[in-house]
Design an enzyme around this catalytic site. Structure first.
Site, PDB file in Angstrom:
ATOM      1  N   LYS A  16       0.874  -1.184   0.000  1.00 30.47           N
ATOM      2  CA  LYS A  16       0.000   0.000   0.000  1.00 30.47           C
ATOM      3  C   LYS A  16       0.902   1.222   0.000  1.00 30.47           C
ATOM      4  CE  LYS A  16      -1.416   1.922   3.532  1.00 30.47           C
ATOM      5  NZ  LYS A  16      -1.774   2.560   4.730  1.00 30.47           N
ATOM      6  N   ASP A 151      -6.293   0.450   8.528  1.00 34.70           N
ATOM      7  CA  ASP A 151      -5.899   0.295   7.123  1.00 34.70           C
ATOM      8  C   ASP A 151      -6.452  -0.971   6.467  1.00 34.70           C
ATOM      9  OD1 ASP A 151      -4.456   2.565   6.985  1.00 34.70           O
ATOM     10  OD2 ASP A 151      -2.502   1.617   7.322  1.00 34.70           O
TER      11      ASP A 151
END
Ligand code: C5P
Length: 304
Positions: A16, A151
């Site tokens: 990410k 997240d």
């Protein structure tokens, strides 16, 4: 819900990347409010599942030895987010864990690439696929993902998104133009709490305006160049080598943007084309053999 036998499969847990990260404020409890555009790369860890009479968990790959004993555990007390994700999903669906889970850890740990969250989300994607259960059919899935970490929901979808708050406010965007990306980590420990501590006293930024859809690479780069990662300077006070990494990426031919991701120490470079990205990877590798360096594509990691 009909139960299907588990099948063998393997999925990518994509890195990410925080394409920009603005620190916009600080909450009463000390947590910082963020505004960040995240997207996913074709580079990452891998989660594999095989049918098995009893649940097991093991870690292999170049960073397998970096885990603590509590993180290698497969029991309910495991400190590994991937195991907590697997056990939690089993509980949520009321299903026995009839699978053997393997995490191939290719990315350095605590590196600003969302590794733990990406792994947990990939475990859930892989298990739902193996059990042939649609995510929409799982009641309470969103709350469960969030309970694993701020997240994890965005890593579950693997789609570009602007995240605000402490990561819980997510606005998904249209797919971004694919771009060659270089990831470089100087292999130095850069603890998140220390980076936020080093941010203290600096000015907060305004959120960056981001349209839902950006079709052209040039517009995308301009959008990113008008923003920054506010944690880059504080992280450099902890790991000065980040500056060297950013210089190496910036000096490479064909580099269009060099920036740190998350709270570091990983940095990324976006490149004009794949060939120059690969050349840069090789040149930087020659000069810095102790760095972690990977070239790939930013955007649409679902295909890998
Ligand atoms: O999210 P994580 O557990 O990695 O955060 C570690 C520390 O970093 C927190 O305890 C906090 O001190 C700091 N932090 C912060 N604001 C955030 C995320 C983390 O201040 N949004």
């Amino acid at each position: 819900m009909p139960e299907h036998p588990v099948k063998s499969l393997s999925v990518l847990a994509p890195a990410k990347i925080n394409l920009y990260l603005h620190v916009t404020g600080r909450r009463g409890d000390g947590y910082h409010l963020l505004d960040s555009l995240v997207a996913f790369a074709s580079i990452g860890d891998r989660i594999s599942i095989k049918p098995s009479g009893a649940f097991s968990f093991r870690i292999e790959g170049p960073y397998a030895s970096a885990f603590t004993a509590a993180e290698l555990e497969s029991g309910p007390e495991s400190q590994n987010l991937a195991v907590r994700a697997a056990r939690g999903l089993g509980d949520l669906l009321g299903r026995r864990l009839d699978l053997a889970l393997t995490l191939t850890k290719n990315m350095p740990l605590a590196a600003g690439l969302g590794g733990g969250s990406a792994d947990a989300a990939a475990v859930i994607r892989a298990m739902l696929d193996a059990w042939q259960v649609a995510p929409q059919a799982v009641q309470g899935l969103d709350a469960f993902l969030l309970s694993l970490g701020a997240d994890v929901p965005v890593c579950m979808r693997c789609r570009p998104a602007v995240i605000r708050g402490i990561g819980e406010e997510i606005t998904y965007l249209d797919e971004i133009p694919e771009m060659p990306i270089l990831l470089v980590n100087p292999q130095k420990h850069c603890p998140t709490p220390d980076v936020f501590k080093a941010f203290a006293g600096r000015e907060f930024s305004a959120p960056h305006p981001v349209p839902v859809s950006v079709k052209h690479t040039q517009d995308y780069l301009e959008l990113l160049l008008a923003a920054r990662n506010d944690l880059e300077a504080p992280a450099q006070t902890i790991v000065p080598g980040i500056k060297t990494v950013l210089e190496a990426i910036s000096n490479a031919e064909g580099g269009r943007l060099a920036r740190m991701s998350g709270s570091g120490a990983s940095c990324f470079g976006l490149f004009e084309n794949e060939e120059l990205c690969l050349v840069a990877a090789e040149q930087i590798r020659q000069a810095h053999q102790d760095w972690w360096i990977r070239a790939g594509t930013l955007g649409r990691p679902q295909r890998h």
